[in-house]
Design a protein around this motif. Structure first.
Motif, mmCIF file in Angstrom:
data_model
loop_
_atom_site.group_PDB
_atom_site.id
_atom_site.type_symbol
_atom_site.label_atom_id
_atom_site.label_comp_id
_atom_site.label_asym_id
_atom_site.label_seq_id
_atom_site.Cartn_x
_atom_site.Cartn_y
_atom_site.Cartn_z
ATOM 1 N N UNK A 26 0.806 -1.073 -0.059
ATOM 2 C CA UNK A 26 -0.124 0.023 -0.110
ATOM 3 C C UNK A 26 0.695 1.221 -0.064
ATOM 4 N N UNK A 27 1.938 1.269 0.849
ATOM 5 C CA UNK A 27 2.770 2.349 0.771
ATOM 6 C C UNK A 27 3.535 2.747 -0.302
ATOM 7 N N UNK A 28 3.896 1.751 -1.203
ATOM 8 C CA UNK A 28 4.437 2.028 -2.953
ATOM 9 C C UNK A 28 3.234 2.945 -3.414
ATOM 10 N N UNK A 29 2.184 2.429 -3.308
ATOM 11 C CA UNK A 29 0.952 3.088 -4.239
ATOM 12 C C UNK A 29 0.762 4.514 -3.725
ATOM 13 N N UNK A 30 0.809 4.572 -2.446
ATOM 14 C CA UNK A 30 0.352 6.007 -1.841
ATOM 15 C C UNK A 30 1.620 7.037 -2.152
ATOM 16 N N UNK A 31 3.130 6.225 -2.091
ATOM 17 C CA UNK A 31 4.103 7.184 -2.415
ATOM 18 C C UNK A 31 3.998 7.447 -4.215
ATOM 19 N N UNK A 32 3.434 6.586 -4.816
ATOM 20 C CA UNK A 32 3.552 6.889 -6.409
ATOM 21 C C UNK A 32 2.499 7.877 -6.750
ATOM 22 N N UNK A 33 1.446 7.973 -6.089
ATOM 23 C CA UNK A 33 0.442 8.729 -6.501
ATOM 24 C C UNK A 33 -0.036 10.215 -5.480
ATOM 25 N N UNK A 34 0.546 10.049 -4.475
ATOM 26 C CA UNK A 34 0.144 11.119 -3.372
ATOM 27 C C UNK A 34 1.617 12.160 -3.384
ATOM 28 N N UNK A 436 -9.125 11.421 8.160
ATOM 29 C CA UNK A 436 -10.010 11.162 6.727
ATOM 30 C C UNK A 436 -8.866 11.633 5.645
ATOM 31 N N UNK A 437 -7.992 12.445 5.877
ATOM 32 C CA UNK A 437 -6.809 12.539 4.886
ATOM 33 C C UNK A 437 -6.019 11.113 4.832
ATOM 34 N N UNK A 438 -5.809 10.263 5.445
ATOM 35 C CA UNK A 438 -5.103 9.189 5.412
ATOM 36 C C UNK A 438 -6.258 7.886 4.667
ATOM 37 N N UNK A 439 -7.495 8.141 4.939
ATOM 38 C CA UNK A 439 -8.564 7.255 4.246
ATOM 39 C C UNK A 439 -8.417 7.692 2.669
ATOM 40 N N UNK A 440 -8.451 9.118 2.595
ATOM 41 C CA UNK A 440 -8.456 9.476 1.149
ATOM 42 C C UNK A 440 -7.181 9.079 0.776
ATOM 43 N N UNK A 441 -6.115 9.078 1.011
ATOM 44 C CA UNK A 441 -4.675 8.750 0.293
ATOM 45 C C UNK A 441 -4.756 7.452 -0.031
ATOM 46 N N UNK A 442 -5.452 6.617 0.802
ATOM 47 C CA UNK A 442 -5.474 5.102 0.838
ATOM 48 C C UNK A 442 -6.290 4.799 -0.408
ATOM 49 N N UNK A 446 -5.448 3.191 -4.145
ATOM 50 C CA UNK A 446 -5.973 1.932 -4.427
ATOM 51 C C UNK A 446 -6.826 1.996 -5.909
ATOM 52 N N UNK A 447 -7.522 3.047 -6.239
ATOM 53 C CA UNK A 447 -8.251 3.218 -7.475
ATOM 54 C C UNK A 447 -7.343 3.466 -8.489
ATOM 55 N N UNK A 448 -6.238 4.202 -8.311
ATOM 56 C CA UNK A 448 -5.430 4.547 -9.441
ATOM 57 C C UNK A 448 -4.572 3.451 -10.061
ATOM 58 N N UNK A 449 -4.401 2.670 -8.686
ATOM 59 C CA UNK A 449 -3.489 1.362 -9.040
ATOM 60 C C UNK A 449 -4.252 0.285 -9.889
ATOM 61 N N UNK A 450 -5.749 0.148 -9.416
ATOM 62 C CA UNK A 450 -6.591 -0.658 -10.059
ATOM 63 C C UNK A 450 -6.807 -0.210 -11.431
ATOM 64 N N UNK A 451 -6.893 1.167 -11.774
ATOM 65 C CA UNK A 451 -7.323 1.431 -13.299
ATOM 66 C C UNK A 451 -5.755 1.048 -13.875
#
Length: 492
Positions: A26-34, A436-442, A446-451
């Protein structure tokens, strides 16, 4: 053949953090898109540029806090211990295996001294929402709002009874104008004193000795004690949280709603046409406020509480032409006055009610007079109530359980949102915004990685996924038809 393991803990190995963190973490995905670099510019004015010891990078500091909220680590000391042994956390914070992790007091002292102004947390939360908008994950057309309780760090049996002023509704000026106009239309004289001119009413309120900012909550089906409320708004497109606002638990859900809705429209430029709310928001002020803003409001239904054996108010028929009610026996209840609370009063003829066979089910008044009240904005309430029975209203309200209710469920189950971590309203607002910000980042990651994964499937795999989403796309069609209907109704 059984082989005894040999001790290898002290052998020197050539490894890198990059190879130790899984590709799908998960942290790789967050680091990539946020992008977190904006934090440094937001807090630069809080640091001295030419004096003092070198400070911990604020980007690293807030990323450490986000780790606690992402993985439900409530204690900052425990968070530091987890970072020391978790290579994924070290990789996310850009720490090497031999780097020393900042002490937990660094987090607490920065929060108490440098970041005691709560606006910085609101700015960080807003920036995450703006990044979601940049990825086209937020529509801003349909919003869902609800509240959940967080248990305060306070004993419910240790309190003092104090006199506290009852808070007045934010739309009091509009209500007083409506009352004055209604009395004038009915031929009544203006009130000598308005509600805003009355001395403030006070009531006995339980104040916690441990956390005075919390509120004593007494709600049906809810635990009693000292709690806070997190008023959260979620966008209907991908359930991205667009607002989070904490209040004491003894404040009604409807009081901060319109102000927070206006703030979102102003801050993010939302063009809201529909909202989904539960029955707690079904008040005259909310219904009138939504109509004034041209918003299609769908709210839940709650059976009115009435004494057992009494006739319900729906048994009396309202006639708008004569501005009167008619009882089940055919008697007319005539308009009497409009009080300073905004309610019209309708009274029956005691001579007719005295011998009525339904008198015991209608009223227990000593003078045999039945009194009904109707709010000056009752027409707005009736129109709003009718929206939940329309096809698009049902579809819009049904998605509420998939958005804001699921957001609260994830927050409580995964992100430590059942309890207030610290004492004081400002600290709880900080917790709600960061969670709330952490949930948004997650969710963004996840959405962008799935796309990206769907794109790698090629056309056949993508078509199979689209067929599974047909029901969701049909729901969007309901929203579009409802938006067209609402626009046409406003035009007429």
């Amino acid at each position: 053949m059984l082989k005894e393991p040999s001790p290898q803990q002290h052998e020197l190995e050539m490894v890198s953090l990059e190879s130790l963190v899984p590709d799908n973490h998960l942290l790789r995905k967050i680091d990539q898109y946020i992008d977190f670099e904006f934090i440094r510019d937001r807090v630069r004015h809080l640091y001295c540029s030419n004096n003092g010891r070198p400070a911990l990078d604020p980007v690293v500091l807030f990323k450490m806090l986000f780790l606690g909220y992402l993985f439900g680590i409530r204690s900052e000391r425990q968070l530091v211990r987890e970072i020391q042994v978790n290579v994924a956390y070290r990789w996310f914070l850009r720490f090497n295996l031999t780097d020393k992790i900042p002490d937990a007091s660094t987090l607490s002292q920065n929060r108490r001294r440098r970041f005691q102004d709560g606006s910085i947390y609101q700015e960080i939360f807003d920036e995450i929402v703006l990044q979601a908008m940049g990825y086209n994950l937020v529509g801003g057309e349909v919003l869902y709002t609800d509240s959940t309780h967080l248990k305060a760090n306070a004993n419910k049996n240790k309190y003092d009874l104090k006199q506290a002023e009852e808070k007045v509704a934010a739309y009091l000026d509009s209500l007083e104008d409506a009352i004055e106009g209604d009395r004038k239309a009915q031929g009544k004289k203006p009130l000598k004193t308005k509600l805003s001119e009355q001395p403030p009413k006070t009531k006995d309120t339980k104040i916690s000795r441990t956390d005075p900012d919390s509120g004593y909550m007494v709600r049906e089906g809810k635990p009693k004690g000292f709690f806070y409320l997190d008023h959260r708004t979620v966008d209907g497109r991908n359930a991205i949280i667009t607002d989070s606002y904490a209040t004491p638990a003894n404040l009604h859900d409807s009081r901060p709603y319109l102000d927070r809705l206006d703030r979102q429209c102003e801050r993010f430029g939302f063009d809201v046409w529909g909202v989904g709310l539960d029955a707690g928001y079904y008040t005259a002020g909310i219904c009138k406020g939504l109509e004034d803003r041209g918003i299609y409001g769908v709210m839940g239904y709650r059976r009115p509480n009435k004494p057992k054996g009494y006739l319900p108010k729906r048994a009396f028929t309202y006639d708008p032409e004569t501005n009167s009610y008619r009882c089940p026996q055919g008697q007319q209840l005539i308009y009497a006055t409009t009080n300073r609370l905004g309610y019209r009063e309708y009274k029956s003829n005691p001579a007719h009610c005295k011998d009525c066979p339904l008198l015991s089910q209608c009223t227990r008044s000593a003078n045999h007079v039945k009194v009904l009240t109707r709010h000056v904005w009752q027409d707005s309430k009736d129109r709003t109530d009718s929206y939940r029975l329309t096809p698009w209203g049902k579809a819009l309200y049904k998605r509420r359980q998939e958005t804001v209710e699921r957001s609260f469920a994830d927050a409580k189950q995964l992100h430590g949102h059942r309890y207030a971590r610290l004492r004081g309203l400002s600290k709880v607002r900080e917790q709600c915004l960061l969670a709330a910000a952490a949930q948004n980042m997650k969710k963004i990651a996840q959405i962008l990685a799935r796309l990206l994964w769907l794109k790698s499937l090629g056309m056949p795999g993508l078509q199979r996924r689209i067929r599974k989403w047909a029901r969701k796309l049909a729901l969007l069609k309901y929203w579009q038809s409802g938006q067209e209907y609402w626009a046409n109704s406003i035009a007429h």
